[in-house]
Design a protein around this motif. Structure first.
Motif, short mmCIF file in Angstrom:
data_model
loop_
_atom_site.label_atom_id
_atom_site.label_comp_id
_atom_site.label_asym_id
_atom_site.label_seq_id
_atom_site.Cartn_x
_atom_site.Cartn_y
_atom_site.Cartn_z
N VAL A 7 0.98 -1.33 -0.09
CA VAL A 7 -0.17 -0.09 -0.07
C VAL A 7 0.97 1.38 -0.01
CG1 VAL A 7 -2.05 -1.13 1.05
CG2 VAL A 7 -0.17 -0.23 2.56
N ASP A 37 -5.23 0.98 -4.06
CA ASP A 37 -4.54 -0.23 -3.09
C ASP A 37 -5.81 -0.79 -2.13
OD1 ASP A 37 -2.28 0.01 -4.26
OD2 ASP A 37 -1.41 1.31 -2.64
N LEU A 61 2.18 -3.68 3.74
CA LEU A 61 3.73 -3.09 3.75
C LEU A 61 3.57 -1.67 2.96
CD1 LEU A 61 6.87 -3.29 3.63
CD2 LEU A 61 6.44 -4.96 1.64
N ALA A 92 14.85 8.34 0.10
CA ALA A 92 14.04 9.43 -0.60
C ALA A 92 14.76 9.64 -1.95
CB ALA A 92 14.41 10.77 0.17
N LEU A 103 11.06 -2.83 -1.11
CA LEU A 103 9.92 -3.73 -0.96
C LEU A 103 10.38 -5.46 -0.82
CD1 LEU A 103 7.35 -1.99 -3.04
CD2 LEU A 103 7.16 -2.33 -0.56
N GLY A 122 -1.57 -2.96 -5.96
CA GLY A 122 -2.60 -2.15 -6.61
C GLY A 122 -2.32 -2.04 -8.25
N ALA A 124 -1.86 0.65 -10.08
CA ALA A 124 -1.16 1.61 -10.35
C ALA A 124 -1.13 2.65 -8.94
CB ALA A 124 -1.67 2.53 -11.41
N SER A 131 2.97 2.03 -13.11
CA SER A 131 2.19 0.51 -13.19
C SER A 131 3.58 -0.38 -13.32
CB SER A 131 1.11 0.07 -14.27
OG SER A 131 0.08 0.97 -13.74
N LEU A 133 5.87 -0.92 -10.73
CA LEU A 133 6.24 -1.39 -9.38
C LEU A 133 5.97 -2.98 -9.30
CD1 LEU A 133 5.89 -1.98 -6.20
CD2 LEU A 133 8.00 -0.78 -7.07
N THR A 228 16.21 10.06 -14.32
CA THR A 228 16.39 11.33 -13.51
C THR A 228 15.30 12.38 -14.04
OG1 THR A 228 18.57 11.06 -13.87
CG2 THR A 228 17.98 13.41 -13.44
C1 LIG Z 1 14.17 10.01 -10.22
C2 LIG Z 1 13.01 9.85 -9.32
C3 LIG Z 1 12.98 10.21 -8.26
C4 LIG Z 1 11.89 9.71 -7.30
N1 LIG Z 1 11.96 10.38 -5.93
C5 LIG Z 1 10.89 10.20 -5.17
C6 LIG Z 1 10.81 10.53 -3.97
O1 LIG Z 1 11.67 11.25 -3.42
N2 LIG Z 1 9.87 10.17 -3.16
C7 LIG Z 1 8.78 9.34 -3.57
O2 LIG Z 1 7.71 8.97 -2.83
N3 LIG Z 1 8.77 8.68 -4.83
C8 LIG Z 1 9.70 9.06 -5.68
N4 LIG Z 1 9.87 8.86 -7.04
C9 LIG Z 1 8.64 7.85 -7.50
C10 LIG Z 1 8.73 6.38 -6.96
O3 LIG Z 1 9.86 6.07 -7.46
C11 LIG Z 1 7.83 5.93 -7.44
O4 LIG Z 1 6.61 6.13 -6.88
C12 LIG Z 1 7.79 4.18 -7.19
O5 LIG Z 1 8.87 3.76 -7.79
C13 LIG Z 1 6.54 3.61 -7.41
O6 LIG Z 1 6.08 3.88 -8.86
P1 LIG Z 1 4.77 4.27 -8.96
O7 LIG Z 1 4.49 5.29 -8.14
O8 LIG Z 1 4.54 4.44 -10.36
O9 LIG Z 1 3.83 3.00 -8.82
P2 LIG Z 1 3.08 1.98 -9.39
O10 LIG Z 1 4.03 1.11 -10.20
O11 LIG Z 1 1.95 2.70 -10.51
O12 LIG Z 1 2.18 1.30 -8.51
C14 LIG Z 1 1.76 0.11 -8.53
C15 LIG Z 1 1.35 -0.49 -7.05
O13 LIG Z 1 2.80 -0.76 -6.37
C16 LIG Z 1 2.64 -0.47 -4.90
N5 LIG Z 1 3.49 0.33 -4.41
C17 LIG Z 1 4.04 1.44 -5.35
N6 LIG Z 1 4.96 2.13 -4.52
C18 LIG Z 1 4.95 1.85 -3.52
C19 LIG Z 1 5.39 2.14 -1.91
N7 LIG Z 1 6.42 3.23 -1.93
N8 LIG Z 1 5.20 1.40 -0.91
C20 LIG Z 1 4.22 0.46 -0.92
N9 LIG Z 1 3.64 -0.16 -2.30
C21 LIG Z 1 3.87 0.64 -3.23
C22 LIG Z 1 1.11 0.00 -4.75
O14 LIG Z 1 0.29 -1.26 -4.50
C23 LIG Z 1 0.68 0.41 -5.88
O15 LIG Z 1 -0.84 0.14 -6.28
C24 LIG Z 1 10.77 9.21 -7.73
C25 LIG Z 1 10.95 8.69 -9.11
C26 LIG Z 1 11.96 8.92 -9.92
C27 LIG Z 1 12.04 8.34 -11.36
#
Ligand SMILES: Cc1cc2nc3c(=O)[nH]c(=O)nc-3n(C[C@H](O)[C@H](O)[C@H](O)COP(=O)(O)OP(=O)(O)OC[C@H]3O[C@@H](n4cnc5c(N)ncnc54)[C@H](O)[C@@H]3O)c2cc1C
Length: 264
Positions: A7, A37, A61, A92, A103, A122, A124, A131, A133, A228
């Motif tokens: 989540v 989620d 988690l 971060a 994770l 979830g 996304a 999507s 992750l 980046t």
């Molecule tokens: C260069 C760069 C820097 C970034 N810096 C930051 C930052 O400082 N802080 C930050 O919060 N984000 C940051 N992000 C974004 C972060 O990398 C993404 O949010 C993360 O990788 C998940 O991708 P998404 O949000 O597209 O998830 P998706 O792939 O769209 O998510 C699918 C599912 O994965 C699960 N999920 C995703 N992320 C998490 C999580 N953190 N914990 C638990 N479950 C999760 C959930 O169930 C979700 O429904 C950064 C991204 C980049 C490219």
């Protein structure tokens, strides 16, 4: 049976977004558990409820800053058994690979209580919206992956999903352990009842830093990110809006507006 449901704590969709150093500014006041989620939590709870009492455990988690604890607390209110929050300043700036690394390490740490059979995510996160992750996590864990499930069933050590594609409905099966991402069509998420909200207050949240799950900080964070953010700026306000005030003819005016633009 042991299920981990991921989540994410995301800024509320209704809030005004802003950026800090190219990433979304995250504050406690406008954050919430990613709405999509809720379907992942529901899918996990439905599977748990299909097992005899005590034979299935669900862990929520999250990986995120201190405020992200809000996401697992919400999952506790919905009825999960355990909550794990991984938080460390070094995380971060992590991209999808860094997030998946953390994770996956947390799932391995949970496995010290017993093997994890299923990870449900979830479809996304409503802030990052890649999507990617679930796939990155399945790869990091070396689990099978089934994505975008509109229906999920677990029987005889296998997960079977139905995935709706534009021209077909696919039914796909994978042996457990597997990572499954579910869509908002998979189920109707429940509301937390008063009893569960009260019970959740006394349930503990396990908090881990990177050192607790054996992740070297150099593998995560902004320095390890393969992507980046070159620039992030607020979208310019829309200047082509027309607000119709209904004085009895609002419906007609709205229809005329849509017909004029060929939208109906
Ligand atoms: C260069 C760069 C820097 C970034 N810096 C930051 C930052 O400082 N802080 C930050 O919060 N984000 C940051 N992000 C974004 C972060 O990398 C993404 O949010 C993360 O990788 C998940 O991708 P998404 O949000 O597209 O998830 P998706 O792939 O769209 O998510 C699918 C599912 O994965 C699960 N999920 C995703 N992320 C998490 C999580 N953190 N914990 C638990 N479950 C999760 C959930 O169930 C979700 O429904 C950064 C991204 C980049 C490219």
């Amino acid at each position: 049976m042991r299920i981990v449901v991921t989540v994410k704590f995301v800024p509320d969709l209704q809030s005004t977004r802003s950026f800090t150093d190219g990433t979304v500014t995250r504050t406690a006041d406008d954050g919430t558990m990613n709405e999509l989620d809720e379907n992942a939590v529901e899918a996990a709870l439905l599977i748990k409820e299909s097992f005899p009492e005590g034979e299935c455990e669900v862990y929520a988690l999250t990986v995120g800053g201190p405020d992200a604890v809000g996401a697992v607390r919400k999952a506790l209110q919905l009825g999960v058994d355990h909550a794990v929050h991984v938080s460390d300043a070094a995380i971060a700036g992590s991209d999808v690979f860094g997030t998946a690394t953390v994770l996956a390490a947390a799932v391995r740490e949970i496995e010290k209580d017993g093997a994890v059979d299923l990870v449900i995510t979830g479809m996304a996160a409503l802030d990052g919206l890649t999507s990617m992750l679930p796939t990155a996590l399945a790869s990091a864990l070396d689990f099978a992956q089934l994505t975008l499930a509109s229906h999920l069933e677990v029987t005889d050590g296998a997960a079977t999903i139905v995935r709706h594609l534009p021209d077909a409905h696919e039914t796909v099966t994978a042996q457990l352990p597997a990572v499954v991402s579910v869509t908002d069509e998979a189920n109707k998420a429940r509301y937390p009842g008063f009893k569960l909200i009260m019970a959740a207050r006394s349930k503990p949240v396990t908090t881990w830093a990177l050192s607790d799950i054996g992740v070297d900080p150099v593998r995560v964070g902004a320095m390890a990110a393969r992507a980046t953010v070159v620039e992030a700026s607020p979208r310019a306000p829309r200047d082509n809006r027309e607000i119709i005030t209904d004085k009895g003819e609002g419906g007609k005016q709205l229809a005329a507006f849509l017909i004029e633009r060929g939208l109906v």
